[in-house]
Design an enzyme around this catalytic site. Structure first.
Site, mmCIF file in Angstrom:
data_model
loop_
_atom_site.group_PDB
_atom_site.id
_atom_site.type_symbol
_atom_site.label_atom_id
_atom_site.label_comp_id
_atom_site.label_asym_id
_atom_site.label_seq_id
_atom_site.Cartn_x
_atom_site.Cartn_y
_atom_site.Cartn_z
ATOM 1 N N ASN A 9 0.863 -1.187 0.000
ATOM 2 C CA ASN A 9 0.000 0.000 0.000
ATOM 3 C C ASN A 9 0.899 1.236 0.000
ATOM 4 O O ASN A 9 1.495 1.569 1.013
ATOM 5 C CB ASN A 9 -0.892 -0.034 1.260
ATOM 6 C CG ASN A 9 -1.705 1.235 1.429
ATOM 7 O OD1 ASN A 9 -1.877 2.007 0.474
ATOM 8 N ND2 ASN A 9 -2.213 1.464 2.638
ATOM 9 N N TRP A 10 0.975 1.872 -1.158
ATOM 10 C CA TRP A 10 1.875 3.042 -1.284
ATOM 11 C C TRP A 10 1.314 4.286 -0.596
ATOM 12 O O TRP A 10 1.995 5.296 -0.512
ATOM 13 C CB TRP A 10 2.126 3.356 -2.760
ATOM 14 C CG TRP A 10 2.983 2.374 -3.491
ATOM 15 C CD1 TRP A 10 3.445 1.168 -3.022
ATOM 16 C CD2 TRP A 10 3.497 2.507 -4.823
ATOM 17 N NE1 TRP A 10 4.205 0.550 -3.985
ATOM 18 C CE2 TRP A 10 4.249 1.350 -5.107
ATOM 19 C CE3 TRP A 10 3.388 3.482 -5.817
ATOM 20 C CZ2 TRP A 10 4.889 1.142 -6.323
ATOM 21 C CZ3 TRP A 10 4.012 3.289 -7.036
ATOM 22 C CH2 TRP A 10 4.769 2.127 -7.286
ATOM 23 N N LYS A 11 0.062 4.235 -0.184
ATOM 24 C CA LYS A 11 -0.615 5.409 0.404
ATOM 25 C C LYS A 11 -0.443 6.621 -0.534
ATOM 26 O O LYS A 11 -0.505 6.453 -1.735
ATOM 27 C CB LYS A 11 -0.077 5.711 1.806
ATOM 28 C CG LYS A 11 -0.077 4.489 2.706
ATOM 29 C CD LYS A 11 0.080 4.857 4.140
ATOM 30 C CE LYS A 11 0.335 3.603 4.940
ATOM 31 N NZ LYS A 11 0.050 3.782 6.355
ATOM 32 N N HIS A 105 -9.574 1.081 5.033
ATOM 33 C CA HIS A 105 -8.293 1.280 5.723
ATOM 34 C C HIS A 105 -8.528 2.245 6.897
ATOM 35 O O HIS A 105 -9.325 3.177 6.797
ATOM 36 C CB HIS A 105 -7.267 1.858 4.742
ATOM 37 C CG HIS A 105 -5.875 1.835 5.277
ATOM 38 N ND1 HIS A 105 -5.422 2.755 6.188
ATOM 39 C CD2 HIS A 105 -4.841 0.983 5.059
ATOM 40 C CE1 HIS A 105 -4.169 2.477 6.499
ATOM 41 N NE2 HIS A 105 -3.787 1.404 5.829
ATOM 42 N N GLU A 107 -6.935 4.655 7.964
ATOM 43 C CA GLU A 107 -6.725 6.078 7.665
ATOM 44 C C GLU A 107 -7.961 6.677 7.001
ATOM 45 O O GLU A 107 -8.266 7.856 7.178
ATOM 46 C CB GLU A 107 -5.472 6.243 6.783
ATOM 47 C CG GLU A 107 -4.207 6.022 7.601
ATOM 48 C CD GLU A 107 -3.016 5.513 6.811
ATOM 49 O OE1 GLU A 107 -3.033 5.552 5.573
ATOM 50 O OE2 GLU A 107 -2.040 5.061 7.454
ATOM 51 N N GLU A 163 -5.362 -4.882 11.049
ATOM 52 C CA GLU A 163 -4.364 -3.824 11.147
ATOM 53 C C GLU A 163 -4.591 -3.021 12.427
ATOM 54 O O GLU A 163 -5.389 -2.066 12.434
ATOM 55 C CB GLU A 163 -4.474 -2.888 9.942
ATOM 56 C CG GLU A 163 -4.151 -3.552 8.625
ATOM 57 C CD GLU A 163 -3.525 -2.570 7.658
ATOM 58 O OE1 GLU A 163 -2.391 -2.814 7.226
ATOM 59 O OE2 GLU A 163 -4.152 -1.537 7.360
ATOM 60 N N GLY A 169 2.461 2.287 10.700
ATOM 61 C CA GLY A 169 3.423 3.375 10.476
ATOM 62 C C GLY A 169 4.188 3.810 11.715
ATOM 63 O O GLY A 169 4.829 4.860 11.707
ATOM 64 N N SER A 201 3.511 -2.069 10.483
ATOM 65 C CA SER A 201 4.967 -2.045 10.707
ATOM 66 C C SER A 201 5.649 -3.372 10.361
ATOM 67 O O SER A 201 6.560 -3.814 11.072
ATOM 68 C CB SER A 201 5.283 -1.620 12.145
ATOM 69 O OG SER A 201 4.849 -0.295 12.356
ATOM 70 N N GLY A 222 2.762 -1.128 4.323
ATOM 71 C CA GLY A 222 2.806 0.286 3.932
ATOM 72 C C GLY A 222 4.235 0.723 3.680
ATOM 73 O O GLY A 222 4.785 0.550 2.584
ATOM 74 N N GLY A 223 4.878 1.246 4.704
ATOM 75 C CA GLY A 223 6.223 1.831 4.598
ATOM 76 C C GLY A 223 7.222 0.962 3.848
ATOM 77 O O GLY A 223 7.921 1.440 2.953
#
Ligand code: PEP
Length: 242
Positions: A9-11, A105, A107, A163, A169, A201, A222-223
């Site tokens: 997930n590149w966000k 998600h 966010e 999640e 993150g 993470s 993500g990251g």
């Protein structure tokens, strides 16, 4: 375990098309060195604006011209068509060549006030259109609420990702034991063979444990999906599970 999923997930990254192309090409190039297996599905979810410009198209998907990588989107709107300025339809994504869509998600729940009722509408649309939903949750109640009125045969198609918000993150990944306990609760609701993922993470040091010790069917990342070498390490670790 039939299949493992690795979802990047590149966000809202990267901030230019040039960088997005660089990241995509680098992952594609390194992915060529990974032993090919149908048992590991690697899904990249770039921002909407890069989908078409990265060469993502239904014909490219048919020809598997992302070298075995599969494309998903990070969201879709809750109506299929109409006057909804600024929104993106699940049908547009499907027509473009996406196979998956991330829905709910944390966010989006936090910053865009997405409720279980909205997520339920998005799931129904994605399923009707033929996109495979990746439903993100951090509470068991979100599974039943999000899947309200969805038939059993369709529920089977929904990948559910646990999640924990505090792990996203932050560099503080959930312990394997705690993650396993949540996974067991998810399987009680969904059935023991239902695909469930862990996200929060994840890196190449902790990735394998979520499969071997916590019993998940894959990872939502993500990251680390923005770091090609690290992402490839995780993919290789998943391939080694078979
Ligand atoms: C995510 O974006 O869903 C996520 C899990 O992010 P990170 O891996 O950076 O914690």
């Amino acid at each position: 375990m039939n299949k493992l999923f690795v979802i990047g997930n590149w966000k809202m990254n990267p901030l230019s098309l040039k960088k997005a192309k660089g990241l995509f090409d680098s992952i594609k190039r390194d992915f060529k060195s990974v032993k090919k297996t149908k048992k590991v599905e690697v899904i990249l979810c770039p921002p909407f604006v890069y989908l078409a410009t990265l060469g993502i198209s239904s014909s490219a998907r048919r020809k598997a011209s992302y070298g075995g990588l599969v494309i998903g989107s990070q969201n879709c709107f809750l109506e299929e068509k109409g006057a909804f300025t600024g929104e993106i339809s699940a049908l547009m994504l499907k027509n473009l060549g996406c196979k998956y869509v991330i829905i709910g998600h944390s966010e989006r729940r936090k910053y865009f006030q997405e409720t279980d009722a909205m997520i339920n509408k998005k799931l129904k649309i994605a399923l009707r259109i033929g996109l495979i939903p990746i439903l993100c949750i951090d509470k068991i109640s979100q599974i039943k609420n999000g899947m309200k009125e969805i038939l059993g045969k369709d529920i089977k198609k929904i990948i559910v990702a646990y999640e924990p918000i505090w792990a996203i993150g932050t560099g503080k990944a959930c312990g394997y034991k705690e993650a396993k306990e949540f996974n067991v609760l998810m399987k009680k609701v969904l059935g023991k063979n239902h695909p469930t993922l862990y996200g929060g993470s994840v890196n190449s040091k902790n990735a394998s444990g979520y499969i071997k010790e916590s019993g998940f069917h894959g990872l939502l990342i993500g990251g680390a999906s923005l770091k090609p070498k690290e992402f490839l390490k995780i993919i290789k670790l998943m391939v080694e599970q078979f």
